[in-house]
Design an enzyme around this catalytic site. Structure first.
Site: not given
Ligand SMILES: *[C@@H]1O[C@H](CO)[C@@H](O)[C@H](O)[C@H]1NC(C)=O
Ligand SMILES: *[C@@H]1O[C@H](CO)[C@@H](O)[C@H](O)[C@H]1NC(C)=O
Ligand SMILES: *[C@@H]1O[C@H](CO)[C@@H](O)[C@H](O)[C@H]1NC(C)=O
Ligand SMILES: *[C@@H]1O[C@H](CO)[C@@H](O)[C@H](O)[C@H]1NC(C)=O
Ligand SMILES: *[C@@H]1O[C@H](CO)[C@@H](O)[C@H](O)[C@H]1NC(C)=O
Ligand SMILES: *[C@@H]1O[C@H](CO)[C@@H](O)[C@H](O)[C@H]1NC(C)=O
Length: 585
Positions: A363-364, A366, A369, A386, A484
């Site tokens: 999915l992505g 960062g 992780g 994650k 964040d």
């Protein structure tokens, strides 16, 4: 016929003088005009000039970079090459090169940043930066005609500041990183005019040919996706280009490569170069290979039979264990159980849910992780996993206890943490899957009208997030500082409700993190309150500052910071850097 000896002697002396002057005074560099190397450590190979972290591996592969972030690696032919003949005024001679390379990214789908075949007046590029500059230039040098730089980049990251066309392209750069011409990586099969796509960072070996025709001033670039394919007849790029103003009489040739936040190992296996004709293609069978050589088994029969016995033994034992386990612990997790708070998951369960952390489910990515989508096998609940690696046992314990404290928080505007799992050096955090992904996707969807949020939706999302933040700051028994807040951490569920994700995760960076790019100050550039860089102490107020930045972002659809400088120049710890970058945005 008899000649007197004196004139003969004089003539000989004269000839000798002419010979000496032509060979050693006119061409001091005695530039070699062609070479071919299959691997770089055979006795016939020259010693490449290596700079940065470039190395030649024991089996002869030029390893330009490893997966360390923000590194540069270069390998150059040691002697200059003559590119202009003294008698032909300013014309650049024809040249031709072929090389075999491969790119192995740290994260399967995300290469970083690429490599470039380079012709330049120097071998050591003072002031050059990594990341998008590929170790060739920096912000101030970029675009200056006194660079005399020619490069063919094989670029695996799309840098919008240089108008890169995609994250997998071949580009021709002259004095600047913005390519004069670029095309998606691909190749042709002879007799077929369909260009086939080619992933540069697949880890497979790729051969590239660059041919410059000096008399027609034409540059051809050809790639081949199969190592054994002969040079395809059709280049993927064929452009008119005049290099006479770019090239000096003598230039150095070689490869430069760099990594940024995203990283890859970049390898070159062989290289041929020629200024007197077409460069010979490389012979795959002569190239060194990344795989260690397999040793032949002498006691094959003995080993085979022992392993057979062992295998049967293991099958019997594990089969028995499986049957016992089946009877003993058949636990099905009901979906309502997921609401009770974070629980431990088995590693296997998560592995199955994400189909073995298949990159299709990615999915992505960062700072903390990689995130995968998964479906729990029993309850069919959709989850996001994650994956955080590289923590010590102690680090894991502290981190987990923190995450779990915060993870017990339940609020409709927070993304619920469902549980966790540990596997060796790895920590897996399981979250509820948010069907509509993160908010930044919607704010910056320039040309997709489906994705543009209405004012009503935007207002609702802002409202949701402010509710979530109020809960974290004031309504729970302890004060939780998110640290964040940004569009990328606001997730949208199936009804487009805004939910704050990753809370508590920011603390991850405190405990001896190996994320090299995040420094003492936690957060994301552009959302950092000015006093944070001085005090380093996150407070509820600094959260509110970040929320303000988010608010502006959602309203006007622009990023808080539009990076015009390198990340490392901005997150250097210099307090001035932040305010400077802020005013730019
Ligand atoms: C390469 O360098 C090594 C060690 O400096 C030297 O012994 C060798 O002769 C060099 N080889 C060539 C072809 O220049
Ligand atoms: C990459 O290479 C450098 C220099 O050889 C070394 O210091 C670093 O530890 C390496 N990084 C990784 C991840 O192997
Ligand atoms: C870029 O490199 C040049 C030459 O080394 C140097 O003078 C300049 O300060 C560098 N610029 C930046 C932004 O690092
Ligand atoms: C280009 O570089 C030269 C030499 O380094 C320098 O004198 C000149 O000012 C630079 N030009 C620009 C526009 O930066
Ligand atoms: C060319 O290649 C494409 C893709 O592999 C294929 O679909 C097509 O049939 C081929 N055409 C010819 C004329 O071989
Ligand atoms: C360079 O080109 C010449 C002329 O075609 C050829 O004889 C020679 O083998 C080539 N050398 C290499 C290394 O490709």
């Amino acid at each position: 016929m008899q000649l007197p000896p004196l004139p003969w002697l004089l003539l000989l002396l004269l000839l000798l003088l002419v010979h000496l002057s032509s060979s050693s005074f006119i061409h001091p560099a005695s530039s070699q005009s062609s070479f071919i190397y299959h691997g770089f450590n055979s006795p016939a190979s020259t010693n490449l000039t290596l700079t940065g972290i470039a190395r030649v591996t024991p089996n002869g592969i030029l390893k330009l970079t490893n997966v360390s972030s923000h590194q540069i690696g270069r390998g150059f032919y040691p002697d200059p090459i003559r590119f202009k003949n003294p008698d032909s005024q300013n014309d650049v001679v024809s040249f031709s090169t072929a090389f075999a390379f491969s790119i192995h990214p740290k994260f399967q789908k995300l290469g970083g940043h690429g490599l470039a075949f380079t012709v330049s007046p120097t071998k050591d590029f003072p002031g050059a930066q990594p990341s998008q500059f590929l170790g060739l230039l920096n912000v101030t040098l970029n675009g200056n005609t006194s660079n005399h730089l020619f490069a063919v980049e094989l670029d695996t990251v799309q840098d919008l500041e240089f108008s890169d066309i995609d994250n997998n392209h071949v580009g021709v750069d002259i004095n600047r990183m913005k390519s004069v011409n670029a095309t998606p990586a691909g190749f042709f099969v002879d007799g077929n005019s369909t260009k086939l796509p080619l992933c540069l960072h697949s880890g497979r070996m790729i051969q590239a040919w660059i041919d410059y025709d000096g008399s027609n001033r034409q540059l051809d670039i050809t790639l081949s996706g199969f190592v054994r394919q002969n040079k395809p007849a059709t280049p993927i790029m064929s452009i008119p280009i005049d290099l006479s103003a770019v090239f000096h009489d003598e230039m150095f040739v070689g490869f430069s490569s760099s990594t940024g936040v995203l990283t890859s190992s970049h390898y070159v296996f062989g290289w041929s170069f020629n200024t007197t004709g077409k460069a010979k293609s490389l012979d795959h069978d002569l190239l060194p290979s990344l795989q260690p050589l397999k040793k032949k088994n002498k006691g094959f029969v003995i080993k085979f039979s022992t392993s057979l016995i062992l295998a049967v033994f293991i099958v019997v034992i594990s089969g028995g264990a499986y049957v016992i386990k089946k009877f003993k612990t058949k636990e099905v997790v009901e979906s309502w159980e997921l609401d009770l708070g974070p629980r431990p998951f088995s590693y296997k369960e998560l592995k199955d849910a994400t189909k073995g952390f298949n990159e299709k489910h990615l999915l992505g990515f960062g700072g903390s992780g990689t995130v995968y989508k998964g479906v729990l096998p029993d309850s069919k609940a959709e989850i996001a996993v994650k994956r955080i690696s590289g923590k010590s046992k102690q680090g894991q314990k502290e981190f987990l206890s923190e995450v779990l404290t915060v993870g017990r928080l339940r609020h409709r505007s927070l993304v619920p943490l469902l549980g966790w799992s540990r596997n060796k050096g790895e920590l897996l955090l399981v979250y509820d899957f948010m069907a509509n992904g993160s908010l930044d996707k919607y704010i910056y969807s320039d040309n997709d009208p489906k994705m543009i949020l209405t004012w009503g939706q935007r207002f609702k999302i802002i409202n949701d997030i402010s509710n979530g933040l109020l809960y974290l700051h004031e309504e729970w028994e302890q004060t939780v500082v998110h640290r964040d807040i940004k569009a990328g951490n606001v997730l949208l569920d199936s009804d487009l409700n805004g939910r704050l994700g990753d809370f508590g995760l920011a603390k991850l960076y405190d405990h001896g993190s190996n994320v090299a790019t995040t420094t003492r100050v936690v957060g994301t550039l552009g959302y950092l309150a000015p006093e944070l860089t001085r005090t380093g102490k996150p407070t509820t107020s600094s959260d509110v500052y970040a929320f303000g930045a988010l608010l502006l972002e959602v309203v006007c659809g622009r990023r808080p910071v539009e990076l015009k400088a390198l990340p490392e120049e901005l997150i250097g710890g210099e307090t001035g850097a932040y305010s400077r970058s802020w005013t730019r945005g």
